[in-house]
Design an enzyme around this catalytic site. Structure first.
Site, short mmCIF file in Angstrom:
data_model
loop_
_atom_site.label_atom_id
_atom_site.label_comp_id
_atom_site.label_asym_id
_atom_site.label_seq_id
_atom_site.Cartn_x
_atom_site.Cartn_y
_atom_site.Cartn_z
N CYS A 390 0.83 -1.20 0.00
CA CYS A 390 0.00 0.00 0.00
C CYS A 390 0.87 1.26 0.00
O CYS A 390 1.41 1.60 -1.03
CB CYS A 390 -0.98 -0.03 1.17
N HIS A 519 -3.52 -5.09 0.39
CA HIS A 519 -2.94 -5.63 1.63
C HIS A 519 -2.98 -7.16 1.63
O HIS A 519 -3.90 -7.75 2.20
CB HIS A 519 -3.69 -5.09 2.85
N GLU A 521 -1.36 -9.07 3.33
CA GLU A 521 -1.15 -9.61 4.69
C GLU A 521 -2.44 -10.12 5.34
O GLU A 521 -2.38 -10.93 6.26
CB GLU A 521 -0.45 -8.59 5.58
#
Ligand code: GLN
Length: 543
Positions: A390, A519, A521
């Protein structure tokens, strides 16, 4: 009206003594363990604050904002739930005081209370109950685990406890509560003390609930005599007092629970039987983690490091690094590098020389940005594996424009709205949002599709042509610069097909230099690392 399933079990997880002792991990582990016994579970987090969601809360103090597929900006515990149970969470899994009041007031304005006055009790707890049951229905859950943020005894938890009490009163056989309490070990005494937990139990009693289980969080296992004391205070059999000492890795928690046969104890209390037993993968992972000797050193460069704990602020990033390292048979060692230090003394960039890979996570505002840009330049020039998430992707583009395209004043308009080269810009809709201070829930949020460029490193890593990833940002790559960037070697290898937005950039002639606008993650799992983290790690360890 929600339909009632007479067999559904509801488990309320409440905190005793103090917060931040791993209630979220405990709730996630209970979900995991019951799931491993063959039950469909759903985890819910209730946050006590009046905020509608976690979107406007400073992550450095309150932890990561976890983003769901549907774009919910939630408490970080939803991340634990997803990582442990591998089930997608949405806004149905997240309740705040703000949402509850907003809905009750909306209904009042719509004359939905038929002329009655609206009372804090029971109308507020009733709305909490309605939401809990809605989540149960949508997930077809047989066991719903509802975690209350904060600690018993806090004023703001009262209406949530009242909801639990009202549910228990109507359906005593199917509603349970677990208190996750903290037993401090004063250094002079060298053993955990149970008195604060005893008070917490009394406080819960005064809200009309007696715990069905007590989970004793402590730096060491609690002794039998402590279990006896606590079991006496809350009139529970001793096996319902669970020792939950500190662990090496959070993924040990369900494994330890199973070693203590906790799944069976829970099911017995619920009047249910085990349908299967599937925790082997996790037991093996827990063993594997303990045995890993060789390290991989990953630097996280950012700026939210001076508050209580970077672990909470970046939990999904850290866990993604962990998952990828374990998958590649390495013990992860994370270095926290504060980008402002690089600004003060660029010589400190040398610290990056002996790391294996560099991650720049998401972030907001202008503080520390120049230091991050210096670190990205270092990664590009020294061919260090780099993964920008990001803001990390946005600043990688800015750095490239400044240094390779020679546009010295290039910037993101978030930091410099007057830059002559707005590499990262803002669209009309978002500019209006900012102009009118419409901040809550207005970011580009949740899952969006992305088409990958065939043959790119990221495409090979994903091993598919189209992906979907979760977003949380306001600014976007400025398409005016696409051609220039690509010609100079920063390739656009992922595009959102609907809006033609740049999602992934990848540097040519570099072992691994990838920036993503989304994202990844949020979607990594302990046994299935995210493809981008997995590949980044593989290159970092020199494979
Ligand atoms: N601040 C940037 C934006 O709004 C990046 C956000 C992030 O890193 N999550 O676009």
């Amino acid at each position: 009206m929600t339909k009632k399933n007479p067999n559904t079990k509801y488990v309320f997880v409440v905190g005793g003594v103090m917060s931040s002792v791993g209630k979220g991990v405990a709730a996630a582990s209970i979900g995991k363990i019951l799931q491993s016994k063959g039950y469909r579970v759903a985890n819910i987090k209730c946050d006590m604050y009046v905020n509608i969601d976690a979107g406007t809360i400073r992550p450095a103090e309150h932890g990561e904002v976890f983003v769901g597929e549907d774009g919910v900006e939630a408490d970080q515990d939803l991340g634990n739930y997803e990582r442990f149970t591998d089930q997608i969470c949405t806004r149905d899994n997240y309740i705040t005081t703000g949402q509850v009041y907003l809905e009750v007031i909306r209904r009042e304005r719509n004359l939905e209370f038929n002329g009655e006055d609206v009372e804090v009790v029971p109308d507020i707890p009733n709305e909490i109950i309605r939401r809990i049951k809605l989540c149960q229905q949508k997930n077809k859950a047989e066991i719903v685990i509802v975690e209350f943020g904060g600690t018993v005894g806090e004023y703001q938890v009262l209406l949530f406890l009242e909801a639990a009490r009202m549910m228990k009163m109507k359906d005593p056989e199917n509603v349970f509560s677990i208190m996750v309490s903290y037993l401090p070990t004063p250094s002079l005494l060298g053993e955990p003390k149970s008195k604060p937990t005893q008070y917490a139990i009394r406080t819960l009693n005064s809200a009309g609930l007696n715990p069905d289980f007590i989970m004793c969080r402590s730096d060491r296992p609690v002794t039998d005599s402590i279990k006896n004391t606590i079991s006496n205070v809350c009139s529970l059999p001793k096996e319902r007092i669970i020792s939950a000492p500190d662990v090496n890795s959070i993924y040990d928690v369900p494994v330890n629970f199973e070693a203590e046969k906790l799944g069976a104890t829970f099911l017995k209390a619920f009047g249910l039987r085990s349908r299967k037993n599937e925790l082997k993968d996790w037991q093996e992972l827990s063993q594997k983690i303990k045995g890993l000797k060789k390290e991989v050193k990953i630097a996280i460069v950012g700026k939210y490091f001076n508050f209580k704990s970077c672990r909470d602020t970046y939990i999904s990033v850290i866990e993604s690094i962990n998952h990828a390292a374990w998958f590649n048979n390495r013990a992860p060692k994370i270095l926290w590098l504060d980008s402002e230090e690089f600004e003060k003394d660029p010589k400190k960039l040398n610290q990056l020389s002996d790391v294996d890979g560099i991650v720049v996570p998401g972030g907001w505002g202008s503080r520390g940005v120049e230091g991050i840009i210096l670190a990205i330049k270092f990664a590009r020039e020294h061919k260090k594996p780099f993964l920008g998430l990001c803001l990390g992707m946005q600043l990688a583009c800015v750095e490239f424009a400044r240094d390779v395209l020679n546009k010295k004043e290039a910037h993101t308009v978030e930091v410099n709205p007057k830059t002559p080269d707005p590499i990262i810009g803002i669209n009309k809709r978002q500019a209006e949002n900012v102009k009118h201070n419409r901040y809550g829930g207005t970011l580009r949020l949740g899952a969006y599709p992305c088409e990958l460029k065939l043959g790119a490193k990221t495409q090979i890593a994903y091993d598919t042509k189209e992906i979907s990833e979760r977003h949380r940002h306001r600014y976007e790559f400025n398409n005016d610069y696409r051609e220039m960037m690509e010609k100079a070697g920063l390739k656009i290898v992922g595009i959102n097909p609907e809006a033609d937005l740049v999602e992934i950039v990848e540097l040519e002639k570099h072992p691994f230099f990838v920036g993503v606008q989304f994202h990844p993650e949020f979607k990594s799992r302990p046994l299935v690392p995210h493809p981008l983290f997995r590949e980044f790690m593989k290159v970092s360890i020199g494979k």
